[in-house]
Design a protein around this motif. Structure first.
Motif, PDB file in Angstrom:
ATOM      1  N   ALA A  54     -17.266   4.254  -3.472  1.00 23.76           N
ATOM      2  CA  ALA A  54     -15.985   3.562  -3.257  1.00 23.76           C
ATOM      3  C   ALA A  54     -16.242   2.174  -2.700  1.00 23.76           C
ATOM      4  O   ALA A  54     -17.176   1.979  -1.923  1.00 23.76           O
ATOM      5  N   VAL A  55     -15.423   1.218  -3.120  1.00 25.58           N
ATOM      6  CA  VAL A  55     -15.590  -0.162  -2.653  1.00 25.58           C
ATOM      7  C   VAL A  55     -14.251  -0.677  -2.161  1.00 25.58           C
ATOM      8  O   VAL A  55     -13.250  -0.630  -2.887  1.00 25.58           O
ATOM      9  N   GLN A  56     -14.254  -1.174  -0.928  1.00 25.92           N
ATOM     10  CA  GLN A  56     -13.055  -1.827  -0.413  1.00 25.92           C
ATOM     11  C   GLN A  56     -13.144  -3.307  -0.766  1.00 25.92           C
ATOM     12  O   GLN A  56     -14.187  -3.924  -0.583  1.00 25.92           O
ATOM     13  N   VAL A  57     -12.052  -3.853  -1.291  1.00 30.97           N
ATOM     14  CA  VAL A  57     -12.091  -5.262  -1.716  1.00 30.97           C
ATOM     15  C   VAL A  57     -11.081  -6.085  -0.914  1.00 30.97           C
ATOM     16  O   VAL A  57     -10.180  -5.541  -0.273  1.00 30.97           O
ATOM     17  N   GLY A  58     -11.256  -7.399  -0.991  1.00 30.34           N
ATOM     18  CA  GLY A  58     -10.342  -8.311  -0.298  1.00 30.34           C
ATOM     19  C   GLY A  58      -9.024  -8.445  -1.062  1.00 30.34           C
ATOM     20  O   GLY A  58      -8.884  -7.966  -2.190  1.00 30.34           O
ATOM     21  N   LEU A  60      -7.682 -10.986  -2.515  1.00 34.37           N
ATOM     22  CA  LEU A  60      -7.723 -11.754  -3.766  1.00 34.37           C
ATOM     23  C   LEU A  60      -8.088 -10.847  -4.941  1.00 34.37           C
ATOM     24  O   LEU A  60      -7.430 -10.843  -5.971  1.00 34.37           O
ATOM     25  N   VAL A  61      -9.150 -10.069  -4.771  1.00 33.89           N
ATOM     26  CA  VAL A  61      -9.587  -9.186  -5.864  1.00 33.89           C
ATOM     27  C   VAL A  61      -8.528  -8.118  -6.136  1.00 33.89           C
ATOM     28  O   VAL A  61      -8.274  -7.745  -7.284  1.00 33.89           O
ATOM     29  N   TRP A  62      -7.861  -7.680  -5.083  1.00 35.73           N
ATOM     30  CA  TRP A  62      -6.874  -6.605  -5.250  1.00 35.73           C
ATOM     31  C   TRP A  62      -5.625  -7.095  -5.978  1.00 35.73           C
ATOM     32  O   TRP A  62      -5.084  -6.430  -6.849  1.00 35.73           O
ATOM     33  N   PHE A  63      -5.187  -8.320  -5.629  1.00 38.08           N
ATOM     34  CA  PHE A  63      -3.889  -8.769  -6.148  1.00 38.08           C
ATOM     35  C   PHE A  63      -3.959  -9.737  -7.324  1.00 38.08           C
ATOM     36  O   PHE A  63      -2.986  -9.892  -8.045  1.00 38.08           O
ATOM     37  N   VAL A  64      -5.084 -10.423  -7.508  1.00 31.24           N
ATOM     38  CA  VAL A  64      -5.141 -11.399  -8.611  1.00 31.24           C
ATOM     39  C   VAL A  64      -5.705 -10.684  -9.847  1.00 31.24           C
ATOM     40  O   VAL A  64      -6.868 -10.271  -9.859  1.00 31.24           O
ATOM     41  N   PRO A  65      -4.864 -10.527 -10.896  1.00 32.80           N
ATOM     42  CA  PRO A  65      -5.270  -9.700 -12.034  1.00 32.80           C
ATOM     43  C   PRO A  65      -6.607 -10.103 -12.661  1.00 32.80           C
ATOM     44  O   PRO A  65      -7.415  -9.241 -13.000  1.00 32.80           O
ATOM     45  N   THR A  66      -6.854 -11.409 -12.799  1.00 36.85           N
ATOM     46  CA  THR A  66      -8.109 -11.839 -13.437  1.00 36.85           C
ATOM     47  C   THR A  66      -9.314 -11.424 -12.598  1.00 36.85           C
ATOM     48  O   THR A  66     -10.316 -10.934 -13.125  1.00 36.85           O
ATOM     49  N   LEU A  67      -9.189 -11.611 -11.287  1.00 29.62           N
ATOM     50  CA  LEU A  67     -10.309 -11.248 -10.400  1.00 29.62           C
ATOM     51  C   LEU A  67     -10.514  -9.740 -10.388  1.00 29.62           C
ATOM     52  O   LEU A  67     -11.639  -9.242 -10.392  1.00 29.62           O
ATOM     53  N   ARG A  68      -9.396  -9.024 -10.394  1.00 30.68           N
ATOM     54  CA  ARG A  68      -9.470  -7.551 -10.406  1.00 30.68           C
ATOM     55  C   ARG A  68     -10.180  -7.075 -11.676  1.00 30.68           C
ATOM     56  O   ARG A  68     -11.090  -6.244 -11.625  1.00 30.68           O
ATOM     57  N   ARG A  69      -9.771  -7.659 -12.821  1.00 32.32           N
ATOM     58  CA  ARG A  69     -10.391  -7.252 -14.096  1.00 32.32           C
ATOM     59  C   ARG A  69     -11.876  -7.572 -14.100  1.00 32.32           C
ATOM     60  O   ARG A  69     -12.702  -6.782 -14.543  1.00 32.32           O
ATOM     61  N   LEU A  70     -12.192  -8.777 -13.602  1.00 37.33           N
ATOM     62  CA  LEU A  70     -13.594  -9.210 -13.566  1.00 37.33           C
ATOM     63  C   LEU A  70     -14.429  -8.273 -12.678  1.00 37.33           C
ATOM     64  O   LEU A  70     -15.538  -7.853 -13.041  1.00 37.33           O
ATOM     65  N   PHE A  71     -13.861  -7.947 -11.533  1.00 36.92           N
ATOM     66  CA  PHE A  71     -14.562  -7.060 -10.594  1.00 36.92           C
ATOM     67  C   PHE A  71     -14.817  -5.687 -11.238  1.00 36.92           C
ATOM     68  O   PHE A  71     -15.930  -5.161 -11.197  1.00 36.92           O
ATOM     69  N   LEU A  88      -4.402   2.759  -2.414  1.00 34.10           N
ATOM     70  CA  LEU A  88      -3.603   1.542  -2.256  1.00 34.10           C
ATOM     71  C   LEU A  88      -3.627   0.994  -0.834  1.00 34.10           C
ATOM     72  O   LEU A  88      -3.797  -0.210  -0.634  1.00 34.10           O
ATOM     73  N   GLN A  89      -3.419   1.883   0.135  1.00 35.45           N
ATOM     74  CA  GLN A  89      -3.300   1.415   1.530  1.00 35.45           C
ATOM     75  C   GLN A  89      -4.556   0.679   1.984  1.00 35.45           C
ATOM     76  O   GLN A  89      -4.476  -0.322   2.695  1.00 35.45           O
ATOM     77  N   ARG A  91      -6.938  -0.657  -0.022  1.00 37.86           N
ATOM     78  CA  ARG A  91      -7.484  -1.551  -1.071  1.00 37.86           C
ATOM     79  C   ARG A  91      -8.892  -1.093  -1.469  1.00 37.86           C
ATOM     80  O   ARG A  91      -9.855  -1.852  -1.454  1.00 37.86           O
ATOM     81  N   VAL A  92      -8.972   0.174  -1.824  1.00 34.79           N
ATOM     82  CA  VAL A  92     -10.280   0.748  -2.177  1.00 34.79           C
ATOM     83  C   VAL A  92     -10.256   1.240  -3.623  1.00 34.79           C
ATOM     84  O   VAL A  92      -9.322   1.923  -4.043  1.00 34.79           O
ATOM     85  N   PHE A  93     -11.278   0.857  -4.376  1.00 39.50           N
ATOM     86  CA  PHE A  93     -11.486   1.405  -5.722  1.00 39.50           C
ATOM     87  C   PHE A  93     -12.496   2.549  -5.598  1.00 39.50           C
ATOM     88  O   PHE A  93     -13.536   2.388  -4.956  1.00 39.50           O
ATOM     89  N   VAL A  94     -12.150   3.664  -6.231  1.00 39.80           N
ATOM     90  CA  VAL A  94     -13.073   4.806  -6.198  1.00 39.80           C
ATOM     91  C   VAL A  94     -13.596   5.022  -7.621  1.00 39.80           C
ATOM     92  O   VAL A  94     -12.823   5.007  -8.592  1.00 39.80           O
ATOM     93  N   PHE A  95     -14.905   5.224  -7.734  1.00 33.12           N
ATOM     94  CA  PHE A  95     -15.552   5.295  -9.044  1.00 33.12           C
ATOM     95  C   PHE A  95     -16.287   6.621  -9.240  1.00 33.12           C
ATOM     96  O   PHE A  95     -16.530   7.360  -8.292  1.00 33.12           O
ATOM     97  N   GLU A  96     -16.669   6.846 -10.508  1.00 35.27           N
ATOM     98  CA  GLU A  96     -17.720   7.833 -10.749  1.00 35.27           C
ATOM     99  C   GLU A  96     -18.903   7.012 -11.266  1.00 35.27           C
ATOM    100  O   GLU A  96     -18.716   6.022 -11.974  1.00 35.27           O
ATOM    101  N   CYS A  97     -20.096   7.426 -10.861  1.00 34.95           N
ATOM    102  CA  CYS A  97     -21.272   6.651 -11.233  1.00 34.95           C
ATOM    103  C   CYS A  97     -21.933   7.274 -12.463  1.00 34.95           C
ATOM    104  O   CYS A  97     -22.288   8.457 -12.441  1.00 34.95           O
ATOM    105  N   THR A  98     -22.117   6.457 -13.486  1.00 34.38           N
ATOM    106  CA  THR A  98     -22.708   6.978 -14.726  1.00 34.38           C
ATOM    107  C   THR A  98     -24.224   7.164 -14.605  1.00 34.38           C
ATOM    108  O   THR A  98     -24.853   7.707 -15.502  1.00 34.38           O
TER     109      THR A  98
END
Ligand code: SF4
Ligand code: SF4
Length: 172
Positions: A54-58, A60-71, A88-89, A91-98
């Motif tokens: 899981a990665v917590q982001v700032g 900008l990355v959370w709210f700006v669509p281009t930055l979010r997509r890029l991230f 949401l609360q 600002r954490v993205f949770v992943f599965e690792c390939t």
């Protein structure tokens, strides 16, 4: 899928950037007087931290669509992290690792794993009450643990009481 030469080179550059960022942010936090816990214990290689990186982001990355997509593009295409859900609360993205093989619990690209995998669980040490994953062999030690432990040993306390205080104050 195992990292090829191109992905390994990209990840090496990203690792330098990550390490420099860590050095600066943690150095600044210490300069501001924040006292992190110390890391005690050892890695038991249980791979619990590979189950759902899981990665917590700032903001900008959370709210700006281009930055979010890029991230998210970088996480998927370079790190091999596929988004599963978001918190949401926090600002954490949770992943599965390939790269994670659940059967063998091994990483197929350990040598080129991202900085966050190498750093885990040190990030938690700046939290008020670090909570490690169940089964993790690490634990948080209070920054002044040795002094407090000596003080408790000099105090007139029963062994059970002292043990409880050492545990509650994260001295052991
Ligand atoms: S959860 Fe803790 S003990 Fe398990 S592999 Fe990760 S760091 Fe090591
Ligand atoms: S890249 Fe490797 S170390 Fe990092 S989460 Fe995936 S399997 Fe674990």
């Amino acid at each position: 899928m195992r990292d090829g030469a191109g992905r390994r080179a990209l990840k090496r550059i990203a690792l330098w950037n990550f390490s420099l960022g860590l050095l600066l942010t943690r150095g600044l936090r210490r300069l501001r007087g924040e006292r992190a816990f110390r890391l005690g214990g050892d890695c038991r290689r249980c791979a619990a931290c590979c189950e759902a990186p899981a990665v917590q982001v700032g903001v900008l990355v959370w709210f700006v669509p281009t930055l979010r997509r890029l991230f998210l593009w970088w996480q998927e295409r370079v790190n091999g992290f596929r988004l599963t859900h978001e918190l949401l609360q926090q600002r954490v993205f949770v992943f599965e690792c390939t790269h994670f093989d659940r059967a063998t619990r091994a990483c197929d690209s350990y040598e080129s794993r991202p900085g966050m995998c190498r750093d885990y669980p040190r990030l938690l040490l700046f939290q008020a009450n670090p909570e490690f994953l169940p089964g993790c062999g690490y634990r948080a030690l209070a920054p002044n643990a040795a002094l407090l432990r000596d003080a408790l040993r000099r105090a007139e306390l029963s062994g059970a009481k002292r043990d409880k205080l050492e545990k509650d104050l994260q001295l052991d």
